[in-house]
Design a protein around this motif. Structure first.
Motif, mmCIF file in Angstrom:
data_model
loop_
_atom_site.group_PDB
_atom_site.id
_atom_site.type_symbol
_atom_site.label_atom_id
_atom_site.label_comp_id
_atom_site.label_asym_id
_atom_site.label_seq_id
_atom_site.Cartn_x
_atom_site.Cartn_y
_atom_site.Cartn_z
ATOM 1 N N ILE A 52 -44.851 -2.261 -111.546
ATOM 2 C CA ILE A 52 -44.427 -3.063 -112.708
ATOM 3 C C ILE A 52 -43.386 -4.093 -112.247
ATOM 4 N N LEU A 53 -43.638 -5.348 -112.602
ATOM 5 C CA LEU A 53 -42.732 -6.419 -112.172
ATOM 6 C C LEU A 53 -41.631 -6.619 -113.206
ATOM 7 N N VAL A 54 -40.405 -6.442 -112.765
ATOM 8 C CA VAL A 54 -39.261 -6.692 -113.653
ATOM 9 C C VAL A 54 -38.849 -8.136 -113.457
ATOM 10 N N ASP A 55 -38.571 -8.820 -114.573
ATOM 11 C CA ASP A 55 -38.201 -10.224 -114.421
ATOM 12 C C ASP A 55 -36.694 -10.403 -114.564
ATOM 13 N N MET A 56 -36.211 -10.656 -115.768
ATOM 14 C CA MET A 56 -34.768 -10.897 -115.921
ATOM 15 C C MET A 56 -34.017 -9.569 -115.973
ATOM 16 N N ILE A 57 -32.842 -9.515 -115.386
ATOM 17 C CA ILE A 57 -32.021 -8.298 -115.473
ATOM 18 C C ILE A 57 -30.592 -8.708 -115.859
ATOM 19 N N ILE A 58 -30.040 -8.014 -116.844
ATOM 20 C CA ILE A 58 -28.644 -8.275 -117.219
ATOM 21 C C ILE A 58 -27.925 -6.940 -117.326
ATOM 22 N N GLN A 59 -26.713 -6.902 -116.757
ATOM 23 C CA GLN A 59 -25.933 -5.665 -116.820
ATOM 24 C C GLN A 59 -24.664 -5.946 -117.623
ATOM 25 N N ASN A 60 -24.380 -5.099 -118.596
ATOM 26 C CA ASN A 60 -23.206 -5.280 -119.462
ATOM 27 C C ASN A 60 -22.293 -4.085 -119.341
ATOM 28 N N ALA A 61 -21.144 -4.248 -118.708
ATOM 29 C CA ALA A 61 -20.267 -3.088 -118.490
ATOM 30 C C ALA A 61 -19.486 -2.732 -119.757
ATOM 31 N N HIS A 62 -19.316 -1.422 -119.996
ATOM 32 C CA HIS A 62 -18.466 -0.921 -121.092
ATOM 33 C C HIS A 62 -17.138 -0.466 -120.484
ATOM 34 N N ASP A 63 -16.170 -0.225 -121.344
ATOM 35 C CA ASP A 63 -14.970 0.457 -120.856
ATOM 36 C C ASP A 63 -15.361 1.893 -120.541
ATOM 37 N N GLY A 64 -14.656 2.513 -119.637
ATOM 38 C CA GLY A 64 -14.871 3.943 -119.400
ATOM 39 C C GLY A 64 -15.955 4.235 -118.388
ATOM 40 N N GLY A 65 -16.277 3.262 -117.547
ATOM 41 C CA GLY A 65 -17.174 3.529 -116.430
ATOM 42 C C GLY A 65 -18.663 3.600 -116.769
ATOM 43 N N PHE A 66 -19.023 3.001 -117.913
ATOM 44 C CA PHE A 66 -20.448 2.969 -118.263
ATOM 45 C C PHE A 66 -20.962 1.537 -118.330
ATOM 46 N N THR A 67 -22.282 1.414 -118.260
ATOM 47 C CA THR A 67 -22.879 0.079 -118.364
ATOM 48 C C THR A 67 -24.230 0.165 -119.081
ATOM 49 N N ASP A 68 -24.633 -0.956 -119.714
ATOM 50 C CA ASP A 68 -25.992 -1.060 -120.271
ATOM 51 C C ASP A 68 -26.805 -1.912 -119.308
ATOM 52 N N MET A 69 -28.071 -1.596 -119.164
ATOM 53 C CA MET A 69 -28.936 -2.377 -118.280
ATOM 54 C C MET A 69 -30.068 -2.926 -119.157
ATOM 55 N N THR A 70 -30.171 -4.255 -119.248
ATOM 56 C CA THR A 70 -31.243 -4.862 -120.053
ATOM 57 C C THR A 70 -32.133 -5.680 -119.140
ATOM 58 N N PHE A 71 -33.438 -5.563 -119.315
ATOM 59 C CA PHE A 71 -34.346 -6.319 -118.454
ATOM 60 C C PHE A 71 -35.678 -6.540 -119.158
ATOM 61 N N THR A 72 -36.501 -7.402 -118.575
ATOM 62 C CA THR A 72 -37.812 -7.663 -119.178
ATOM 63 C C THR A 72 -38.934 -7.195 -118.250
ATOM 64 N N VAL A 73 -40.018 -6.745 -118.875
ATOM 65 C CA VAL A 73 -41.229 -6.338 -118.130
ATOM 66 C C VAL A 73 -42.428 -6.962 -118.859
ATOM 67 N N PRO A 74 -43.580 -7.096 -118.192
ATOM 68 C CA PRO A 74 -44.756 -7.612 -118.900
ATOM 69 C C PRO A 74 -45.119 -6.663 -120.053
ATOM 70 N N LYS A 75 -45.496 -7.256 -121.205
ATOM 71 C CA LYS A 75 -45.862 -6.427 -122.366
ATOM 72 C C LYS A 75 -46.977 -5.430 -122.021
ATOM 73 N N ASP A 76 -47.897 -5.873 -121.158
ATOM 74 C CA ASP A 76 -49.015 -4.991 -120.793
ATOM 75 C C ASP A 76 -48.520 -3.713 -120.125
ATOM 76 N N ASP A 77 -47.347 -3.772 -119.506
ATOM 77 C CA ASP A 77 -46.819 -2.600 -118.796
ATOM 78 C C ASP A 77 -45.738 -1.887 -119.602
ATOM 79 N N TYR A 78 -45.527 -2.335 -120.837
ATOM 80 C CA TYR A 78 -44.412 -1.829 -121.642
ATOM 81 C C TYR A 78 -44.509 -0.307 -121.853
ATOM 82 N N ALA A 79 -45.681 0.157 -122.252
ATOM 83 C CA ALA A 79 -45.827 1.594 -122.549
ATOM 84 C C ALA A 79 -45.534 2.434 -121.303
ATOM 85 N N ARG A 80 -46.067 1.978 -120.162
ATOM 86 C CA ARG A 80 -45.831 2.722 -118.917
ATOM 87 C C ARG A 80 -44.363 2.679 -118.538
ATOM 88 N N ALA A 81 -43.740 1.498 -118.705
ATOM 89 C CA ALA A 81 -42.324 1.351 -118.337
ATOM 90 C C ALA A 81 -41.472 2.276 -119.207
#
Ligand code: ADP
Ligand code: ASP
Ligand code: MG
Length: 412
Positions: A288-317
């Motif tokens: 599965i090809l990941v395209d855009m990736i964005i990481q958003n750090a929280h306080d307290g040593g955690f982070t959110d990871m947001t990224f895009t994948v082809p819709k056709d691979d969404y269920a598998r991802a």
């Protein structure tokens, strides 16, 4: 005697009448003394229909069986086309991917062409026949049918042109060439006369589906000039050629959009080395090809990871990520399929600042929220809600004056 490869897309062969019209157009070129190889797509809508049926059978269709199923669309058009040629007094023979043979790797639904046997095609051409080849399909060494990814008939055409050293490769479609944006959603879109392989690669990778990206990279690699033109007129279309053949580059050459991606967020994972690898390795292992990736750090040593994948691979991802999320004790995995990626592209942008900020101003003026943004030397892309796609494309097309020449100004 010239050897010409012509490819006709789904809308060009969408009915019996249209297949007859294509046959007579090809016969014209053949009677003018050319050797003709004709690559056809399935009738428009057919590949989607077949994929739809597969999904009714199985939540995630078995890739090998899916390829066996969807490749039938092209089998129908090439055989009907050969009959149409014969009915019109000519001679044609249809060949499927394995009959040619077009050898690919084993990566079902997105296989790559490894090699093409030219002998069988050559044999029929020598007999004076028009050879029609089913686009989009190939065969593995073990004899399984594969397909080349959506829009893959373009790739079949360019690969055949390269393998047989054709004099021309013409991609016939339902528009008159490559435009500054999709003419289907923007009246002011303008036909581009010449475009470089690199710029076309960028447009294709960002959603301009008029030419498949793999076809463009193959054309670049084997220096095959490609002429994209209309099935329904005789007007000259767009030439896709090497950069050295192009006199001047526009600042922005095109606006593209893609509704083929989905956005996934994995929330509150530990913000430490190795986490990104744990998330993305199983995804890339699944092809599965990941395209855009964005990481958003929280306080307290955690982070959110947001990224895009082809819709056709969404269920598998999502299936893979739900497992990974458990292992990493993430808070949640959420997805959004109602997004679009809108991009501005131009090699002329390389040396100019301010393109991205102009784009941001336009989006803000239209009240469109950008959820993710990425930039490179020759493009800026933004993810927005899908419902604003047309509005964003038209506004950007106007803002960058793509209906006129927008050559970069000489700097003193
Ligand atoms: P085919 O079935 O002939 O392969 P496609 O549907 O794959 O045709 O590609 C042609 C379509 O691509 C056009 O009808 C047009 O709506 C769309 N398109 C998107 N971006 C562009 C662009 N920049 N220039 C031309 N067509 C575009
Ligand atoms: N029929 C295939 C598709 O719809 C291949 C093609 O049209 O190029 O993706
Ligand atoms: Mg296409």
């Amino acid at each position: 005697m010239a050897l010409i490869v012509q490819k006709f897309g789904g809308t060009s062969v969408g009915s019996i009448e249209k297949i007859k019209a294509v046959a007579s157009r090809v016969l014209e070129s053949h009677r003018a003394g050319n050797r003709m190889i004709v690559v056809l797509s399935a009738m428009s809508g057919e590949t989607d229909r077949l994929i739809g049926m597969a999904h009714e059978m199985q939540h995630i269709p078995d890739p090998r069986e899916l390829d066996a199923l969807v490749s039938t669309g092209e089998q129908v058009t090439v055989s009907l086309f050969a009959m149409a040629v014969k009915a019109a007094g000519g001679d044609a023979v249809s060949l499927l991917g394995d009959q040619v043979a077009i050898h690919t790797d084993q990566m079902h639904t997105r296989a790559r062409i490894d090699s093409i046997d030219a002998a069988r095609i050559q044999h029929f051409l020598d007999q004076g026949k028009i050879v029609t080849v089913a686009g989009f399909q190939g065969v593995t060494d073990s004899g399984d049918i594969t397909t080349l990814g959506r829009g893959g008939s373009d790739t079949t055409a360019v690969a055949l042109a390269a393998a047989l050293k054709a004099d021309a490769c013409e991609i016939f479609t339902d528009v008159e060439g490559v435009f500054t944006t999709d003419p289907g959603i923007c009246d002011k879109a303008r036909k581009i006369d010449f475009i470089s392989y690199d710029e076309m690669l960028e447009l294709a990778s960002l959603g301009a589906k008029v030419l498949d990206i793999r076809a463009v990279s193959m054309a670049k690699r084997f220096k095959v000039p490609v002429h994209v033109r209309s099935t329904f007129t005789h007007t000259v279309g767009t030439w896709v050629v090497g950069e050295e053949k192009i006199m001047e580059s526009m600042l922005v050459s095109g606006i593209t959009y893609s509704k083929k991606e989905a956005r996934i967020t994995i929330k509150k994972v530990p913000d430490q080395p190795g986490i990104a690898a744990k998330i993305f390795l199983p995804i890339s292992d699944a092809g599965i090809l990941v395209d855009m990736i964005i990481q958003n750090a929280h306080d307290g040593g955690f982070t959110d990871m947001t990224f895009t994948v082809p819709k056709d691979d969404y269920a598998r991802a999502m299936e893979i990520l739900n497992k990974v999320a458990k292992e990493l004790h993430a808070e949640s995995v959420t997805g959004d399929q109602d997004i679009a990626k809108v991009s501005i592209v131009g090699v002329g942008m390389r040396n100019y600042a301010g393109i991205a900020s102009t784009m941001f101003q336009i989006m803000s003026k239209e009240g469109i929220n950008m959820m993710m943004v990425t930039t490179s030397e020759i493009k800026v892309s933004a993810v927005i809600a899908a419902k604003y796609t047309e509005l964003a494309v038209r506004a950007l097309h106007d803002a960058f004056a793509l209906d006129k020449d927008n050559l970069p100004q000489e700097e003193d």
